[in-house]
Enzyme design. Structure first.
Site, PDB file in Angstrom:
ATOM      1  N   ASN A  54       0.996  -1.032  -0.201  1.00 36.75           N
ATOM      2  CA  ASN A  54      -0.072  -0.139  -0.217  1.00 36.75           C
ATOM      3  C   ASN A  54       0.839   1.235  -0.087  1.00 36.75           C
ATOM      4  O   ASN A  54       0.380   2.254  -0.637  1.00 36.75           O
ATOM      5  CB  ASN A  54      -0.869  -0.008   1.053  1.00 36.75           C
ATOM      6  CG  ASN A  54      -2.308  -0.359   0.900  1.00 36.75           C
ATOM      7  OD1 ASN A  54      -2.816  -0.065  -0.073  1.00 36.75           O
ATOM      8  ND2 ASN A  54      -2.813  -1.532   1.727  1.00 36.75           N
ATOM      9  N   THR A  83      -7.154 -10.339  -2.771  1.00 28.88           N
ATOM     10  CA  THR A  83      -7.139  -9.748  -1.676  1.00 28.88           C
ATOM     11  C   THR A  83      -8.443  -9.262  -0.774  1.00 28.88           C
ATOM     12  O   THR A  83      -9.428  -8.832  -1.550  1.00 28.88           O
ATOM     13  CB  THR A  83      -6.128  -8.513  -1.357  1.00 28.88           C
ATOM     14  OG1 THR A  83      -6.235  -7.764  -0.263  1.00 28.88           O
ATOM     15  CG2 THR A  83      -6.699  -7.389  -2.267  1.00 28.88           C
ATOM     16  N   ASP A  84      -8.637  -9.120   0.444  1.00 34.24           N
ATOM     17  CA  ASP A  84      -9.696  -8.944   1.239  1.00 34.24           C
ATOM     18  C   ASP A  84      -9.794  -6.954   1.181  1.00 34.24           C
ATOM     19  O   ASP A  84     -10.869  -6.495   1.223  1.00 34.24           O
ATOM     20  CB  ASP A  84      -9.789  -9.060   2.511  1.00 34.24           C
ATOM     21  CG  ASP A  84      -8.671  -8.720   3.475  1.00 34.24           C
ATOM     22  OD1 ASP A  84      -7.977  -8.250   2.865  1.00 34.24           O
ATOM     23  OD2 ASP A  84      -8.763  -9.057   4.712  1.00 34.24           O
ATOM     24  N   GLU A  85      -9.017  -6.649   0.900  1.00 34.66           N
ATOM     25  CA  GLU A  85      -8.833  -5.147   0.703  1.00 34.66           C
ATOM     26  C   GLU A  85      -9.829  -4.541  -0.449  1.00 34.66           C
ATOM     27  O   GLU A  85      -9.940  -3.325  -0.533  1.00 34.66           O
ATOM     28  CB  GLU A  85      -7.171  -4.617   0.526  1.00 34.66           C
ATOM     29  CG  GLU A  85      -6.535  -4.985   1.649  1.00 34.66           C
ATOM     30  CD  GLU A  85      -4.892  -4.170   1.899  1.00 34.66           C
ATOM     31  OE1 GLU A  85      -5.070  -2.941   1.482  1.00 34.66           O
ATOM     32  OE2 GLU A  85      -4.002  -4.981   2.115  1.00 34.66           O
ATOM     33  N   TYR A 118      -3.399   0.472  -4.669  1.00 30.17           N
ATOM     34  CA  TYR A 118      -3.273  -1.131  -4.588  1.00 30.17           C
ATOM     35  C   TYR A 118      -4.539  -1.565  -4.705  1.00 30.17           C
ATOM     36  O   TYR A 118      -4.839  -2.571  -5.563  1.00 30.17           O
ATOM     37  CB  TYR A 118      -2.330  -1.269  -3.309  1.00 30.17           C
ATOM     38  CG  TYR A 118      -2.395  -2.880  -3.016  1.00 30.17           C
ATOM     39  CD1 TYR A 118      -2.236  -3.647  -4.128  1.00 30.17           C
ATOM     40  CD2 TYR A 118      -2.884  -3.462  -1.741  1.00 30.17           C
ATOM     41  CE1 TYR A 118      -2.422  -5.361  -3.954  1.00 30.17           C
ATOM     42  CE2 TYR A 118      -3.241  -4.558  -1.641  1.00 30.17           C
ATOM     43  CZ  TYR A 118      -2.869  -5.849  -2.444  1.00 30.17           C
ATOM     44  OH  TYR A 118      -2.868  -6.933  -1.993  1.00 30.17           O
ATOM     45  N   LYS A 126      -6.260  -4.163  -7.698  1.00 33.89           N
ATOM     46  CA  LYS A 126      -6.831  -5.435  -7.397  1.00 33.89           C
ATOM     47  C   LYS A 126      -8.246  -5.677  -7.827  1.00 33.89           C
ATOM     48  O   LYS A 126      -8.607  -6.680  -8.298  1.00 33.89           O
ATOM     49  CB  LYS A 126      -6.439  -5.872  -6.168  1.00 33.89           C
ATOM     50  CG  LYS A 126      -4.726  -6.195  -5.824  1.00 33.89           C
ATOM     51  CD  LYS A 126      -4.228  -7.164  -6.918  1.00 33.89           C
ATOM     52  CE  LYS A 126      -4.737  -8.674  -6.442  1.00 33.89           C
ATOM     53  NZ  LYS A 126      -4.217  -9.579  -7.346  1.00 33.89           N
TER      54      LYS A 126
END
Length: 332
Positions: free
Chosen positions: A84, A121-123, A148, A152
């Protein structure tokens, strides 16, 4: 599924997956990795030459990607720009790798009708309030907050579109924060461990109340293999091990496990836009595909990780001075 192409296989979770496949299955593995700063060829040392090959190249380069995909029985796409802080400093590589790179792979998969699994990713879901009892599920709307996580999220949507529009055989997994061997020391847990080993005071962003849902990289690897073999085409699975812990608790645990005072750390300036809390509901993966994590005790996983960095100083020591200088310049 004999030969598996693993993109980003010299990075952290990719190299753990490569080790998992070669130690627990009969698959052969080809790794395609650009070998950026986050990759380390030492992470792939000692692997069996008759079942493993490393190809150095960019996933956005069609001339490299196409023959590798054609020769593979499946592609597992780990390659990503993922830090990040770096995305806030310069988003450009994140656009190139996470979007253009994924597009290049998807087109090769479409041409050659190759099974594809996409690591995410969970982000991509944004964050949750600290007192919110909810967790992310497969139906949580995307709400990314950084270059980031937004790239994604974009790559996930490309995969979904290629499944629907072109009928490729693909699955997606969104995983919570990984920890374990081979993780670059710019990341939170290995940075603190190597700080202590190097005699440097550990650093904590802000007050350290941000919560992450931690999973050992070995458990992530076994989950991905389960999805690759049993997952329903076109579906998304969330991977988590019910490991919610805030950053200050993680740091204090590391200090205690390494024989230090739990207060022997320094507060540094917080990251801009620092997400508050991530939490994964991984029940669908367990119920439908029968997967279970092995590292269900977070402190046991931390002990395993501390032991690896303690025993593998030659892997991380050449990187340490440069990483700390970069953080010092940012006041962190």
């Amino acid at each position: 599924m004999g030969k598996i192409l693993v993109t980003g296989g010299a990075g952290f979770i990719g190299s753990n997956f490569v080790h998992y496949l070669l130690e627990n299955t009969d698959h052969s593995v080809v790794v395609l990795d650009k070998m950026t700063y986050a990759a380390n060829e030492m992470s792939l040392a000692g692997l069996p030459a008759d079942r493993f090959e490393l190809v150095k190249g960019d996933i956005a380069d069609t001339d490299i990607v196409d023959p590798l995909v054609k020769a593979a029985d499946a592609v597992v796409h780990y390659a990503a720009e993922s830090h990040n802080d770096n995305s806030l400093n310069d988003p450009t590589p994140f656009i190139h790798t996470n979007l253009i790179g994924t597009f290049t792979l998807l087109e090769a998969v479409r041409r050659h009708k190759t099974r594809y699994h996409h690591i995410s990713t969970d982000e991509v879901f944004g964050d949750l309030e600290l007192d919110d009892p909810a967790k992310f599920t497969e139906t949580t709307p995307y709400n990314p907050s950084s270059p980031y996580s937004s790239t994604k999220a974009g790559s996930d949507l490309l995969v979904r579109a290629w499944v629907r529009s072109f009928g490729i055989e693909a699955t997606i997994s969104n995983c919570s924060n990984n920890y374990g061997p081979y993780q670059h020391i710019e990341k939170f847990i290995p940075r603190q461990i190597t700080n202590i080993l190097a005699g440097i005071q550990p650093k904590l962003y802000g007050e350290g109340l941000n919560v992450r849902d931690w999973i050992h990289a070995s458990d992530h690897s076994s989950a991905v293999h389960t999805i690759l073999e049993k997952g329903k085409i076109g579906e998304t699975y969330l991977i988590g091990a019910d490991g919610e812990v805030n950053n200050i608790t993680v740091l204090r645990s590391i200090l205690r496990l390494m024989g230090q005072s739990e207060d022997a750390f320094e507060h540094v300036v917080d990251r801009p836009g620092h997400d508050l809390r991530y939490a994964i509901d991984g029940s669908r993966l367990r119920a439908e595909l029968g997967w279970e994590p092995q590292f269900t005790n977070f402190e046991a996983g931390l002990k395993d990780t501390i032991a690896w960095y303690t025993d593998n100083r030659a892997w991380w020591e050449p990187l340490k001075a440069e990483v700390e200088a970069k953080y010092a310049k940012a006041g962190q």
